[in-house]
Scaffold this motif. Structure first.
Motif, PDB file in Angstrom:
ATOM      1  N   ALA A 158       7.075   5.089   1.848  1.00 39.75           N
ATOM      2  CA  ALA A 158       5.951   5.987   1.560  1.00 39.75           C
ATOM      3  C   ALA A 158       6.387   7.255   0.831  1.00 39.75           C
ATOM      4  N   MET A 159       7.680   7.386   0.527  1.00 38.78           N
ATOM      5  CA  MET A 159       8.201   8.624  -0.064  1.00 38.78           C
ATOM      6  C   MET A 159       8.257   8.540  -1.581  1.00 38.78           C
ATOM      7  N   LEU A 160       7.813   9.588  -2.244  1.00 39.09           N
ATOM      8  CA  LEU A 160       7.859   9.635  -3.704  1.00 39.09           C
ATOM      9  C   LEU A 160       8.780  10.737  -4.229  1.00 39.09           C
ATOM     10  N   ARG A 161       9.261  11.601  -3.351  1.00 39.45           N
ATOM     11  CA  ARG A 161      10.055  12.752  -3.792  1.00 39.45           C
ATOM     12  C   ARG A 161      11.315  12.311  -4.545  1.00 39.45           C
ATOM     13  N   GLY A 162      12.007  11.313  -4.036  1.00 39.38           N
ATOM     14  CA  GLY A 162      13.236  10.864  -4.682  1.00 39.38           C
ATOM     15  C   GLY A 162      12.995  10.239  -6.037  1.00 39.38           C
ATOM     16  N   LEU A 163      11.859   9.569  -6.178  1.00 42.12           N
ATOM     17  CA  LEU A 163      11.555   8.910  -7.444  1.00 42.12           C
ATOM     18  C   LEU A 163      11.100   9.904  -8.501  1.00 42.12           C
ATOM     19  N   GLY A 210       0.785  -1.226   0.000  1.00 46.71           N
ATOM     20  CA  GLY A 210       0.000   0.000   0.000  1.00 46.71           C
ATOM     21  C   GLY A 210       0.810   1.265   0.000  1.00 46.71           C
ATOM     22  N   ASN A 211       2.087   1.205   0.407  1.00 48.06           N
ATOM     23  CA  ASN A 211       2.919   2.400   0.402  1.00 48.06           C
ATOM     24  C   ASN A 211       3.377   2.714  -1.022  1.00 48.06           C
ATOM     25  N   PRO A 212       3.371   3.997  -1.415  1.00 48.46           N
ATOM     26  CA  PRO A 212       3.599   4.354  -2.829  1.00 48.46           C
ATOM     27  C   PRO A 212       4.935   3.903  -3.399  1.00 48.46           C
ATOM     28  N   LEU A 213       6.061   4.222  -2.747  1.00 51.79           N
ATOM     29  CA  LEU A 213       7.348   3.842  -3.305  1.00 51.79           C
ATOM     30  C   LEU A 213       7.501   2.326  -3.309  1.00 51.79           C
ATOM     31  N   ALA A 214       7.045   1.669  -2.253  1.00 51.46           N
ATOM     32  CA  ALA A 214       7.104   0.210  -2.201  1.00 51.46           C
ATOM     33  C   ALA A 214       6.312  -0.407  -3.345  1.00 51.46           C
ATOM     34  N   ALA A 215       5.146   0.174  -3.644  1.00 55.26           N
ATOM     35  CA  ALA A 215       4.314  -0.359  -4.729  1.00 55.26           C
ATOM     36  C   ALA A 215       5.004  -0.206  -6.074  1.00 55.26           C
ATOM     37  N   ILE A 216       5.640   0.939  -6.308  1.00 48.99           N
ATOM     38  CA  ILE A 216       6.298   1.157  -7.589  1.00 48.99           C
ATOM     39  C   ILE A 216       7.491   0.222  -7.749  1.00 48.99           C
TER      40      ILE A 216
END
Length: 430
Positions: free
Chosen positions: A397-402, A332-338
């Motif tokens: 849960a972080m997307l900034r780095g991606l 469910g966490n965004p970076l983990a999902a990607i």
């Protein structure tokens, strides 16, 4: 293993291999030119005609034969000048004429006289070169003499002597009929579509795109505005369809369900014949709110990958239903999902499209990466002066780095120093 077995996590490399081997390529499909951009050719494009399919003028001016001065066929007035001579010929020139007989009829529309040894005919860019004419004099280089007449015809004079073939686009200059215009395996861009059209092609045979159904779960997810404490904004619904498209598939259905076992079972069972793969978000853990494994067990699915030894994205899973459909369960966490998408969905959807397994590349580090804790770490990085600079924003849960990343580093358990080479994955949009 069964859906409720809870088996050990496989390595990152093994997970990708299992995902790629879980399916086979779908048969190619035929699409119209307008629907083919960004698709991958399954069969080469063969030119059905010469391109150009007739010799044409590259300039506005006059088609000429012999040496100047030239008798101007059509007899336009001297006061009109060269530009008007060209304009007057536009309707008659027939830029899309397909045969030499059409050219003769067009060129002779205003005069039935037989061609002379030194003759000129007004022509526009793209106009068919009349038979026997061997050059084009551009409009700026000629003048029509209104005082000098021969048998009632005007005379075209120029200080320029055109050479044979000047300003003429020869028939078949780009392609000859039967040439391979575009090789199989090419990802089509708008220019490719224009080439195919010029070659007389109306439809293209492209690799199939896997059909994906998205099932997004979670009671705490809100889809609009600023989320209140205890809720989170939906980051999957707006971007997953585009992400799936970049991976070579298409989303045919999207559904959102709460943390409810029965609702999840219904969502996984719906429209079974309309999709090849289900991608779910959330529910891959083992808490009371995580229902995916129990739902899969109830539906008789078999888990092929029950977690991956990677961080983030370790709880990602891959399962197969009895009817052959596949399911990729993302955390469910965004970076983990990607990272789960790059690990499991990229090779699986690529296999459905008939592509080979995506292979990592290698890059040198701009700074050291510390040792991990036994799992493969996937770290977004930026390319700076040809070196990989790892992001500091690597939480699940972080997307900034991606968001501004050039790719994703594949870091094994051991540490790596500045200047060392590591493998990396290219992002679909980078």
């Amino acid at each position: 293993m069964s859906a409720e077995a809870g088996g050990h996590r496989v390595s990152w490399t093994q997970a990708r291999q299992l995902a790629f081997a879980a399916t086979r390529a779908l048969p190619p499909t035929t699409v119209s030119l307008s629907a083919a951009v960004a698709r991958t050719l399954a069969e080469p494009v063969i030119a059905l005609c010469d391109v150009p399919h007739y010799a044409s003028s590259a300039m506005d001016g006059w088609a000429v034969r012999g040496s100047g001065p030239w008798v101007l066929a059509g007899g336009s007035s001297a006061s009109a000048g060269a530009a008007d001579s060209v304009a007057a010929a536009a309707a008659a020139a027939g830029a899309n004429a397909d045969t030499e007989s059409d050219a003769d009829a067009t060129a002779d529309a205003d005069s039935d006289a037989a061609p002379t040894s030194s003759e000129a005919r007004a022509i526009v860019t793209g106009g068919l070169i009349p038979e026997g004419f061997d050059a084009v004099l551009r409009s700026e280089a000629g003048d029509v003499d209104s005082d000098a007449r021969a048998g009632g015809d005007q005379i075209l004079r120029s200080t320029v002597t055109p050479w044979p073939g000047q300003h003429i686009r020869p028939q078949g200059e780009e392609f000859r009929r039967g040439d391979v215009a575009i090789e199989a395996g090419v990802r089509l861009n708008p220019a490719h579509i224009a080439v195919a059209a010029a070659c007389g092609v109306d439809a293209l045979v492209v690799r199939a795109r896997g059909r994906v159904s998205l099932v997004l779960t979670g009671d705490e997810v809100v889809t609009h505005g600023i989320p209140a404490p205890g809720t989170v904004r939906d980051s999957f619904g707006p971007q997953l369809p585009a992400f799936v498209g970049m991976l070579g598939a298409e989303v045919v259905r999207q559904e959102r369900v709460g943390d409810d076992h029965d609702a999840l079972v219904r969502a996984l069972s719906a429209d079974a014949s309309a999709h090849d793969v289900i991608i779910t978000t959330g529910g891959t853990g083992s808490s009371s709110a995580d229902h995916l494994r129990r739902a899969l067990a109830e539906l008789g699915a078999r888990i092929l990958v029950d977690g991956v030894a990677m961080r983030p994205g370790g709880p990602s899973l891959l399962a197969r239903f009895a009817d052959g459909r596949l399911l990729i369960g993302l955390p469910g966490n965004p970076l983990a999902a990607i990272m789960g998408l790059l690990t499991l969905a990229a090779p699986l959807l690529g296999a459905l499209a008939g592509a080979g397994p995506p292979e990592p590349s290698r890059i040198r580090l701009a700074q050291a990466v510390p040792a991990g804790r036994g799992e493969t770490r996937l770290i977004p990085f930026r390319l700076v002066d040809g070196l990989a600079r790892p992001s500091a924003f690597t939480g699940s849960a972080m997307l900034r780095g991606l968001a501004d990343a050039s790719g994703v580093l594949i870091c094994a358990n051991s540490d790596a120093d500045a200047g060392d080479e590591l493998q990396f994955l290219t992002l679909p949009w980078a």
